[in-house]
Design a protein around this motif. Structure first.
Motif, PDB file in Angstrom:
ATOM      1  N   CYS A   1      42.568  33.902  47.916  1.00  0.00           N
ATOM      2  CA  CYS A   1      43.021  32.633  48.493  1.00  0.00           C
ATOM      3  C   CYS A   1      44.241  32.868  49.384  1.00  0.00           C
ATOM      4  CB  CYS A   1      43.383  31.675  47.370  1.00  0.00           C
ATOM      5  SG  CYS A   1      41.967  31.204  46.369  1.00  0.00           S
TER       6      CYS A   1
ATOM      7  N   LYS B   1      50.571  38.384  38.123  1.00  0.00           N
ATOM      8  CA  LYS B   1      49.181  38.042  37.821  1.00  0.00           C
ATOM      9  C   LYS B   1      48.248  39.065  38.483  1.00  0.00           C
ATOM     10  CE  LYS B   1      46.030  34.134  38.411  1.00  0.00           C
ATOM     11  NZ  LYS B   1      45.935  32.689  38.470  1.00  0.00           N
TER      12      LYS B   1
ATOM     13  N   ARG C   1      39.086  25.935  40.206  1.00  0.00           N
ATOM     14  CA  ARG C   1      38.533  26.316  41.511  1.00  0.00           C
ATOM     15  C   ARG C   1      37.606  27.527  41.446  1.00  0.00           C
ATOM     16  NH1 ARG C   1      41.109  23.203  44.973  1.00  0.00           N
ATOM     17  NH2 ARG C   1      42.971  22.231  44.090  1.00  0.00           N
TER      18      ARG C   1
ATOM     19  N   TYR D   1      40.940  27.045  49.257  1.00  0.00           N
ATOM     20  CA  TYR D   1      42.214  27.646  49.672  1.00  0.00           C
ATOM     21  C   TYR D   1      41.956  28.954  50.424  1.00  0.00           C
ATOM     22  CZ  TYR D   1      45.596  24.667  47.207  1.00  0.00           C
ATOM     23  OH  TYR D   1      46.401  23.624  46.799  1.00  0.00           O
TER      24      TYR D   1
ATOM     25  N   GLY E   1      49.146  27.903  42.356  1.00  0.00           N
ATOM     26  CA  GLY E   1      50.349  28.201  41.585  1.00  0.00           C
ATOM     27  C   GLY E   1      50.424  27.387  40.304  1.00  0.00           C
TER      28      GLY E   1
HETATM   29  S1  SF4 Z   1      44.062  32.392  43.660  1.00  0.00           S
HETATM   30 FE1  SF4 Z   1      43.738  30.939  41.981  1.00  0.00          FE
HETATM   31  S2  SF4 Z   1      45.735  29.905  41.867  1.00  0.00           S
HETATM   32 FE2  SF4 Z   1      45.657  30.799  43.899  1.00  0.00          FE
HETATM   33  S3  SF4 Z   1      44.746  29.233  45.221  1.00  0.00           S
HETATM   34 FE3  SF4 Z   1      43.094  30.552  44.528  1.00  0.00          FE
HETATM   35  S4  SF4 Z   1      42.252  29.494  42.792  1.00  0.00           S
HETATM   36 FE4  SF4 Z   1      44.307  28.660  43.122  1.00  0.00          FE
END
Ligand code: SF4
Length: 222
Positions: A192, A215, A113, A70, A105
């Motif tokens: 991301c 978060k 990930r 991402y 999300g």
């Molecule tokens: S920050 Fe975390 S929740 Fe967002 S896309 Fe990256 S891995 Fe996924």
């Protein structure tokens, strides 16, 4: 606290007596002296100062980048650029799930990930080095330079834990290091793509990550 925890706390306190740059250099040297090839660096490639410090201490040190799939294309291009220019011993991890499985999300996205790929990348090592800084988030305010990562069962080395953002800027300028290209268009903390946005002047840099969600951590530094 365990015996190893006490030894690390004592060594960490000694590093705290040094200035930020000397402490970072000494912490990296300490990790390499103690763990040799059993130490690995986990980098977001926003912490270019850290990569520069570790590669100068040991050119062959393994650097791990967690590709969540991402990321911004600019981030991936920047990683590849530094890999080539610095001839980094780079490992890029990928999640073992498809993009539409646990999408951004969803509750387990960061876990599948980032957290799980990191666990595999450092499995069997005795120490890992991170670019964590106390100024990043309130949750990191007490991060030691050296500590025991009880969740993963290895030593965690945070060479630039005591650095301020000004210390980072000074190091980057003094060593003429490149910046992530999105830095020039208002991004400060870059993760991301779906959860990162540029910020305006005067805005808290943390507002650029996971905006509106409350978060602040992805689970790597718990
Ligand atoms: S920050 Fe975390 S929740 Fe967002 S896309 Fe990256 S891995 Fe996924």
């Amino acid at each position: 606290m365990s015996e190893i925890g006490q030894d690390l706390a004592q060594a960490s306190r000694e590093l705290e007596q040094l200035g930020p740059l000397d402490a970072a250099v000494a912490a990296i040297d300490w990790a390499i002296d103690n763990y040799d090839d059993d130490v690995v660096v986990a980098s977001s490639f926003q912490d270019v100062a850290l990569i520069d410090l570790v590669r100068k201490a040991r050119a062959s040190i393994e650097v791990v980048f967690l590709d969540t799939e991402y990321h911004f294309p600019e981030t991936l291009a920047f990683v590849e650029r530094l890999r080539k220019v610095w001839d980094l011993n780079l490992t890029v991890t990928h999640p073992e799930v498809a993009l539409d499985e646990f999408p951004c999300g969803s509750a387990r996205c960061c876990e599948v990930r980032k957290v799980e790929p990191l666990a595999k990348a450092i499995n069997g090592r005795r120490a890992w080095i991170t670019g964590l800084k106390r100024v990043d988030t309130p949750e990191r305010a007490d991060a030691p330079i050296l500590g025991w990562d009880a969740n993963r069962g290895l030593v965690k080395v945070n060479p630039i834990a005591t650095w301020t953002d000004e210390d980072v800027d000074r190091y980057l300028a003094d060593h003429d290091l490149p910046l992530h290209p999105l830095t020039y268009v208002g991004y400060v903390s870059i993760g991301c793509a779906p959860t990162t946005q540029p910020i305006s002047e005067g805005q808290d840099p943390r507002e650029g990550r996971w905006p509106g969600s409350g978060k602040t951590e992805c689970g790597l530094h718990v």
